[in-house]
Scaffold this motif. Structure first.
Motif, PDB file in Angstrom:
ATOM      1  N   LEU A 119       4.925   6.884  -9.618  1.00 29.26           N
ATOM      2  CA  LEU A 119       5.485   5.610  -9.142  1.00 29.26           C
ATOM      3  C   LEU A 119       5.665   4.631 -10.302  1.00 29.26           C
ATOM      4  CD1 LEU A 119       6.413   3.797  -6.794  1.00 29.26           C
ATOM      5  CD2 LEU A 119       4.059   2.987  -6.602  1.00 29.26           C
ATOM      6  N   VAL A 120       4.632   4.517 -11.131  1.00 27.34           N
ATOM      7  CA  VAL A 120       4.713   3.559 -12.243  1.00 27.34           C
ATOM      8  C   VAL A 120       5.906   3.907 -13.143  1.00 27.34           C
ATOM      9  CG1 VAL A 120       3.529   2.796 -14.358  1.00 27.34           C
ATOM     10  CG2 VAL A 120       2.296   2.846 -12.174  1.00 27.34           C
ATOM     11  N   GLU A 121       6.126   5.191 -13.405  1.00 31.82           N
ATOM     12  CA  GLU A 121       7.277   5.605 -14.228  1.00 31.82           C
ATOM     13  C   GLU A 121       8.597   5.152 -13.603  1.00 31.82           C
ATOM     14  OE1 GLU A 121       7.629   6.581 -17.322  1.00 31.82           O
ATOM     15  OE2 GLU A 121       5.461   6.282 -17.308  1.00 31.82           O
ATOM     16  N   LYS A 122       8.712   5.340 -12.285  1.00 37.12           N
ATOM     17  CA  LYS A 122       9.957   4.957 -11.592  1.00 37.12           C
ATOM     18  C   LYS A 122      10.163   3.443 -11.647  1.00 37.12           C
ATOM     19  CE  LYS A 122      10.108   8.831  -8.319  1.00 37.12           C
ATOM     20  NZ  LYS A 122      11.361   9.497  -8.684  1.00 37.12           N
ATOM     21  N   VAL A 123       9.080   2.693 -11.432  1.00 40.16           N
ATOM     22  CA  VAL A 123       9.212   1.223 -11.448  1.00 40.16           C
ATOM     23  C   VAL A 123       9.550   0.744 -12.867  1.00 40.16           C
ATOM     24  CG1 VAL A 123       8.069  -0.981 -10.965  1.00 40.16           C
ATOM     25  CG2 VAL A 123       7.639   0.971  -9.475  1.00 40.16           C
ATOM     26  N   LYS A 124       8.880   1.361 -13.844  1.00 41.10           N
ATOM     27  CA  LYS A 124       9.141   0.994 -15.252  1.00 41.10           C
ATOM     28  C   LYS A 124      10.620   1.162 -15.594  1.00 41.10           C
ATOM     29  CE  LYS A 124       6.630   2.522 -18.912  1.00 41.10           C
ATOM     30  NZ  LYS A 124       5.608   3.396 -19.563  1.00 41.10           N
ATOM     31  N   ALA A 125      11.184   2.267 -15.142  1.00 39.45           N
ATOM     32  CA  ALA A 125      12.596   2.539 -15.434  1.00 39.45           C
ATOM     33  C   ALA A 125      13.488   1.470 -14.811  1.00 39.45           C
ATOM     34  CB  ALA A 125      12.971   3.914 -14.900  1.00 39.45           C
ATOM     35  N   ILE A 161       0.854  -1.190   0.000  1.00 43.16           N
ATOM     36  CA  ILE A 161       0.000   0.000   0.000  1.00 43.16           C
ATOM     37  C   ILE A 161       0.895   1.247   0.000  1.00 43.16           C
ATOM     38  CG2 ILE A 161      -1.793   1.258   1.266  1.00 43.16           C
ATOM     39  CD1 ILE A 161      -2.851  -1.361   2.323  1.00 43.16           C
ATOM     40  N   VAL A 162       0.669   2.106  -0.982  1.00 42.43           N
ATOM     41  CA  VAL A 162       1.531   3.294  -1.119  1.00 42.43           C
ATOM     42  C   VAL A 162       0.711   4.561  -0.904  1.00 42.43           C
ATOM     43  CG1 VAL A 162       3.206   4.474  -2.600  1.00 42.43           C
ATOM     44  CG2 VAL A 162       2.880   1.984  -2.818  1.00 42.43           C
ATOM     45  N   LEU A 163       1.080   5.315   0.126  1.00 39.64           N
ATOM     46  CA  LEU A 163       0.360   6.552   0.444  1.00 39.64           C
ATOM     47  C   LEU A 163       0.960   7.745  -0.309  1.00 39.64           C
ATOM     48  CD1 LEU A 163      -0.900   4.700   2.511  1.00 39.64           C
ATOM     49  CD2 LEU A 163      -0.543   6.419   4.265  1.00 39.64           C
ATOM     50  N   GLU A 164       0.227   8.852  -0.277  1.00 40.47           N
ATOM     51  CA  GLU A 164       0.647  10.032  -1.067  1.00 40.47           C
ATOM     52  C   GLU A 164       1.981  10.614  -0.615  1.00 40.47           C
ATOM     53  OE1 GLU A 164      -3.120  11.566  -0.276  1.00 40.47           O
ATOM     54  OE2 GLU A 164      -3.657  11.813  -2.385  1.00 40.47           O
ATOM     55  N   ASP A 165       2.291  10.469   0.687  1.00 34.06           N
ATOM     56  CA  ASP A 165       3.518  11.095   1.207  1.00 34.06           C
ATOM     57  C   ASP A 165       4.724  10.150   1.149  1.00 34.06           C
ATOM     58  OD1 ASP A 165       2.880   9.231   3.111  1.00 34.06           O
ATOM     59  OD2 ASP A 165       3.337  10.523   4.818  1.00 34.06           O
ATOM     60  N   ALA A 166       4.571   8.990   0.511  1.00 38.11           N
ATOM     61  CA  ALA A 166       5.669   8.000   0.522  1.00 38.11           C
ATOM     62  C   ALA A 166       6.873   8.492  -0.278  1.00 38.11           C
ATOM     63  CB  ALA A 166       5.172   6.683  -0.063  1.00 38.11           C
ATOM     64  N   ASP A 167       8.051   8.009   0.108  1.00 37.59           N
ATOM     65  CA  ASP A 167       9.272   8.277  -0.660  1.00 37.59           C
ATOM     66  C   ASP A 167       9.234   7.328  -1.874  1.00 37.59           C
ATOM     67  OD1 ASP A 167      11.802   8.035  -1.723  1.00 37.59           O
ATOM     68  OD2 ASP A 167      12.836   8.111   0.207  1.00 37.59           O
ATOM     69  N   LEU A 168       8.879   7.885  -3.027  1.00 38.03           N
ATOM     70  CA  LEU A 168       8.610   7.019  -4.185  1.00 38.03           C
ATOM     71  C   LEU A 168       9.854   6.287  -4.712  1.00 38.03           C
ATOM     72  CD1 LEU A 168       5.926   9.042  -6.189  1.00 38.03           C
ATOM     73  CD2 LEU A 168       5.603   7.305  -4.420  1.00 38.03           C
ATOM     74  N   ASP A 169      11.033   6.856  -4.472  1.00 40.99           N
ATOM     75  CA  ASP A 169      12.247   6.133  -4.891  1.00 40.99           C
ATOM     76  C   ASP A 169      12.439   4.885  -4.032  1.00 40.99           C
ATOM     77  OD1 ASP A 169      13.178   7.760  -7.011  1.00 40.99           O
ATOM     78  OD2 ASP A 169      13.656   9.301  -5.527  1.00 40.99           O
ATOM     79  N   LEU A 170      12.174   5.047  -2.732  1.00 45.12           N
ATOM     80  CA  LEU A 170      12.269   3.905  -1.822  1.00 45.12           C
ATOM     81  C   LEU A 170      11.229   2.849  -2.202  1.00 45.12           C
ATOM     82  CD1 LEU A 170      13.494   2.838   0.950  1.00 45.12           C
ATOM     83  CD2 LEU A 170      11.456   3.817   2.009  1.00 45.12           C
TER      84      LEU A 170
END
Ligand SMILES: NC(=O)C1=CN([C@@H]2O[C@H](COP(=O)(O)OP(=O)(O)OC[C@H]3O[C@@H](n4cnc5c(N)ncnc54)[C@H](OP(=O)(O)O)[C@@H]3O)[C@@H](O)[C@H]2O)C=CC1
Ligand SMILES: O=C(O)[C@H](O)COP(=O)(O)O
Length: 496
Positions: A314-320, A272-281
């Motif tokens: 997030l999806v962009e970061k994971v895709k990369a 579960i990913v909340l709005e304030d999460a560190d998206l790189d982590l």
């Protein structure tokens, strides 16, 4: 090398022997079971198909051996376990080679599995000495109406013969996580290894043999679970079953007798990913959690539930990161290696095709060659798609976009599984509330699900299991409580 040097004793021609009564044996069935290399899809190894008669004999010797083992001092049991752990680590390369060939585990991870297993055995020896050396002392006057005339002494005693059945994905580690607690607690153990992974398990068992455990205390019978499984799990000599695997565990639970069961089954671990999460982590953990060993971990991240407002980013970061994963044979240490079998690959493909038909967004092109499936992130997955609920046990990860945290918790709790889950947020108060609301055995805050370190408690709720593992819990689970009550003719109080 596998099957050579100190391991040549376990091989007969091109067939690996089974282990019973302290000896390596050929089955009288004259039948063998082929182990298919997931990468080449050709027969890599062969093991004996043990008969029911051989299982009966193995159980008899296990029963006899247990009786004298229970009288072996705890420190001596621990000493032998430490010895086995050292031998196991010394021969990590040969055992890892089997893991690469049988289950296509990347070479580096295969070595890690063996070393981790040695550490688990040693830790278990130490923990056993500590917790089994302690009992409880109760006095009767703490219960209303009683004077201090009864002293109750409580200790933990062995169960008897433990049947251990691990799955293919950690055939060594999930075998020793059953063997070591069973032995330190004074039980004997019969191992039925997974067919894919059986040869690695036989090499591991030989390390216990070389350590010098008494004859019959550990045995390893091989054969297809579908053929000898019921006979083993319903055998009257068995006093406990410790099983890790899929739905098979549910049917074993229904058929087993009145004995303790430890079941670690499938999972659909939500992230579960909340709005304030560190998206790189988050992205780094989704890659590690979703794609390591090609998603073939019960604790793999199996569905991402991300707040709509941060989903695109997030999806962009994971895709990369997915684009950087290497794909190929386990010998080359690729991140993504062939899944364990053709039927598993076909099952995964079925989930992918269902998602395609129902309109999921493919972040990469779907690609498969034999058992090798390229990593795939599926965005905009909806609850009517099978991949939203079923575990692929492969490198395919669905992303469901959510409008509220409650929606994420609801999806997680609507699953029939309840193994682990994780939540990413910088707000620890919110994280704790979400963790409490998630109906899973464990919730990781700001990290991907994981069983390890191996001394942590590990348990699944609902269809994910019965009981709890981890070194301490497994030792306790493989014992029963015995009490002796000393009855005094008159009350006795110490004056201080
Ligand atoms: N919660 C957890 O800790 C874990 C759960 N898993 C789950 O395991 C599954 C994948 O592993 P997989 O090995 O395919 O699981 P399976 O349930 O197919 O097999 C597990 C073990 O059970 C044996 N078996 C098969 N049929 C019977 C039977 N009738 N009676 C007794 N034993 C039997 C298998 O032997 P054989 O190989 O000969 O068929 C194997 O040793 C996934 O669902 C995964 O989530 C995996 C790892 C950890
Ligand atoms: O079988 C599994 O998948 C393991 O229990 C997972 O162990 P890990 O989370 O420590 O890799």
């Amino acid at each position: 090398m596998a099957g050579t040097g100190i391991f040549s004793e376990i091989l007969d021609g091109d067939v690996y022997k089974y282990y019973a009564d302290g000896e390596w044996k050929k089955s009288s069935s004259s039948k063998t079971v082929a182990i298919i290399n997931p990468t080449t899809r050709k027969t890599q190894y062969k093991v004996q198909a043990c008969t029911q008669e051989e299982v009966n004999k193995t159980m008899e010797t296990a029963k006899t051996a247990q009786k004298s083992w229970a009288k072996t001092p705890l420190w001596k049991r621990a000493e032998l376990l430490h010895k086995a752990a050292a031998i196991l680590k010394e021969h990590k390369a040969s055992i890892a080679e089997c893991l690469v060939k049988e289950i296509a585990k990347p070479a580096k991870d295969a070595v890690t599995e063996v070393v981790r297993s040695g550490d688990l055995v040693s830790y278990c020896a130490e923990e056993g000495v500590r917790i089994l050396g302690e009992g409880k002392f109760l006095v009767s006057d703490s219960f209303p109406g009683n004077e201090r005339t009864k002293y109750c002494l409580t200790s933990k005693i062995p169960l008897g013969v433990i049947l251990a059945i691990p799955p293919f994905n950690y055939p060594v580690n999930l075998a020793v996580s059953k063997i070591a607690p069973a032995l330190i607690a004074g039980n004997s153990l019969v191992l039925k290894p997974p067919t894919q992974g059986a040869v690695a398990a036989l090499h591991m068992v030989h390390c216990f043999h070389l350590a010098g455990f008494p004859k019959g205390l550990i045995s390893c019978v091989t054969g297809k679970g579908s053929e000898i499984g019921d006979f083993l799990t319903m055998h009257p000599a068995i006093n406990c079953i410790s099983f890790t695997g899929g739905d098979t565990g549910i049917s074993i639970s229904k058929k087993a007798g009145m004995i303790p069961l430890q079941m670690e089954l499938g999972g659909k671990d939500a992230c579960i990913v909340l709005e304030d999460a560190d998206l790189d982590l988050v992205a780094a953990n989704i890659i590690k959690g979703g794609f390591s060993y090609s998603g073939q971990r019960c604790t793999a991240v199996k569905v991402v539930l991300v707040m709509e407002s941060v989903a695109d980013a997030l999806v962009e970061k994971v895709k990369a990161k997915v684009a950087k994963l290497t794909v190929g044979p386990p010998e080359n240490n690729c991140d993504i290696t062939p899944v364990v079998s053709e039927s598993s690959a076909n099952f995964i493909e079925g989930l992918v095709m269902d998602a395609k038909q129902k309109g999921a967004t493919f972040c990469q092109e779907y690609r498969r060659e034999g058992n090798l499936i390229w990593p795939l992130l599926l965005d905009n997955v909806r609850p009517d798609m099978r991949i939203a609920w079923e575990e692929p046990f492969g490198p395919v990860l669905p992303v469901i976009r959510i409008g509220s945290v409650e929606e994420g918790i609801h999806h997680c709790n609507a699953s029939n599984f309840g193994l682990q889950g994780c939540v990413f947020t910088k707000d620890i108060n919110k994280a704790v509330l979400i963790s409490d609301a998630m109906e899973t055995g464990t919730v990781q805050i700001n990290s991907a699900p994981a069983r390890g370190p191996d001394h942590f408690p590990f348990q699944g709720f609902k269809d994910s299991g019965i009981g709890s593992q981890g070194v301490t819990n497994s030792i306790n689970m493989m014992t029963k409580v015995k009490t002796t009550v000393i009855n005094l003719p008159t009350p006795s109080y110490t004056m201080g």
